[in-house]
Design an enzyme around this catalytic site. Structure first.
Site: not given
Ligand code: SF4
Length: 489
Positions: A2, A28, A100-101, A255, A361-362
């Site tokens: 988030c 998000g 966030n988490g 990412y 790609d990551d």
């Protein structure tokens, strides 16, 4: 994953919070919310993108020089509008909070909060657990006016009860703005200052880019286990409450974060360039006949350019992204994810036809997205397709808030490199080495030596991830997915 932002300023903050949320929209896309304060709280929350939720009328209504914003990808909870943050409790004082988490002992806390504190959690959002424990810890101190030590003690209470990875921002009515980062500092959090004469303004955010956009400077990290309290006189008080090893999430640099952000003083762009160079060294060992290096946009671009440079190969942006479609990795349901790849990426056939293509790609998570891209490249007439991931194989669920929580979903789970290549339909797959990923971050900040790499190596830094917790999260995730599918069809 988030994004959070909190501001304590002199004038109305809603427009700055809105701009800040746009800057971290990538964290998000499920829902967003803003709560401001001008003697009372004003709230607007909704499902969808930030730009679609807030109207001119909301801007007029969301008055106040203090506010908190949030943009959310659901971790615990199915992502209904009711679960959008920030959350509010009206006692003591009135507190708003966003995080966030992910709280890994959420189920146990929900029971404790009800049975011991007689507080009801009215959502499936784990921030409500943090908020109620914080409120309870403040209430028990029975202070009429909160001093820094009251805040520090309340956060100590949160740390002792709430397990997981979380960064939090809260405002306590007429007391001050509070931010804290879990004892291991798994999730990022920064704060900055703005001086316009008079009292300084402060902002707290998930990523430094958010503070840049809102014109805040003197940016510092909230350290692992540290509390930041900005009181009513806009005086800042900080205290580090714990001494655990700081283990930030490695995936932020791979990412999640924007390349123009600094996470724990490490520029994300620089880190991705190092990762490209390290992966190029690995690719060289395989002596592949590559004609062209093609990034999977957008996150892989920085590393892919460096790979092409290091290997002296042609670099072509042969997959064109429709920028108005959401990130596939953080779209909740698999069906949505698969069909959206084709809507999101369109190939430039002339750059792929008859070529041996190295796609970069990551990461590779479930492999659905990678496979769909490989199929598209082959349909364009590519002779051979190789796949370079600039992070190591993902094999273990993230319990700290990232949507890859079901271990059976990983394409690399119980599979060797040849089997993974077969599953995603490529001639060869090459991964980054975990030690080199850590080194790429460490090159930007040599104080960072410990990391959360649990999704790669299965070692959870908080140390309390039992098989029951993993099973619970897996079950919850499955239910959320089923609910999401029902919503989609
Ligand atoms: S498990 Fe992986 S994604 Fe989750 S916090 Fe740790 S490094 Fe980040």
């Amino acid at each position: 994953m988030c994004g959070i932002v909190g501001i304590y300023a002199t004038d109305n903050v809603v427009k700055d919070i809105y701009q800040g949320l746009l800057a971290i929209q990538h964290r998000g896309q499920d829902s967003a919310g803003i709560v401001t304060y001008d003697g009372r709280f004003h709230t607007k929350k909704g499902n969808g993108l930030v730009r679609d939720i807030f109207t001119a009328e909301n801007f007029r209504r969301l008055k106040g020089n203090i506010g908190i914003g949030h943009t959310r990808y659901p971790t615990v909870g199915g992502g209904s509008g009711e679960d959008a943050q920030p959350f509010l409790v009206n006692s003591p004082f009135g507190i708003i909070m966003a995080h966030n988490g992910n709280v890994i002992n959420y189920a146990e806390l929900k029971e404790t909060i009800f049975n011991k504190y007689h507080r009801l959690l009215n959502s499936d959002n784990d921030v409500e657990a943090i908020l109620n424990i914080f409120a309870q810890e403040l209430a028990e101190q029975k202070a009429k006016k909160l001093k820094p030590q009251h805040i520090f003690k309340a956060v100590e209470g949160v740390f002792s009860q709430v397990k997981g990875g979380y960064s939090v921002v809260a405002y306590i009515a007429e007391q001050g703005l509070v931010a804290f980062r879990d004892p291991f500092g798994i999730k990022p959090l920064v704060y900055g200052r703005q001086d316009n004469g008079g009292l300084p303004s402060y902002a707290i955010a998930s990523e430094s880019v958010c503070l840049d956009i809102m014109n805040f400077s003197h940016i510092k990290n909230v350290e692992a286990g540290q509390v930041v309290f900005i009181d009513q006189n806009r005086k800042i008080h900080t205290r580090k409450l714990t001494r655990c090893a700081h283990t930030p999430c490695l995936f932020e640099w791979v990412y999640f974060a924007r390349p123009d952000s600094f996470i724990d003083n490490v520029n994300v762009y620089d880190c991705r360039v190092h990762l490209g160079r390290f992966l190029a060294d690995e690719i060289k060992k395989h002596k592949l006949d590559i004609d062209v290096v093609v990034p999977v946009p957008d996150s892989a671009r920085d590393a892919a350019i460096e790979i092409a440079r290091a290997l002296d190969l042609k670099y072509r942006e042969a997959l064109v992204k429709n920028r108005y479609i959401g990130r596939t990795f953080i779209m909740p349901a698999d069906q949505t994810r698969r069909s959206s790849v084709r809507q999101k990426l369109n190939p430039i056939v002339s750059e792929l036809k008859g070529k041996n293509v190295l796609l970069v790609d990551d990461s590779i998570v479930r492999g659905h997205t990678s496979r769909a891209i490989v199929e598209m490249v082959r349909e364009c007439g590519a002779k051979k397709v190789y796949f370079g991931a600039y992070s190591p194989p993902l094999r273990f669920p993230c319990v700290y808030g990232i949507d890859m929580q079901t271990k059976t979903e990983f394409v690399a789970r119980n599979a060797n490199l040849d089997q993974i290549a077969k599953k995603i339909g490529v001639d060869k797959v090459i991964y980054q080495n975990l030690e080199l990923l850590k080194k790429a971050v460490n090159l930007g900040n040599d104080k960072l030596t410990n990391f959360c790499a649990a999704c790669f190596d299965g070692i959870y830094p908080t140390g309390d991830v039992t098989s029951e917790i993993l099973k619970d999260i897996e079950k919850k995730r499955k239910t959320d997915k089923e609910n999401q599918l029902e919503l989609n069809f």
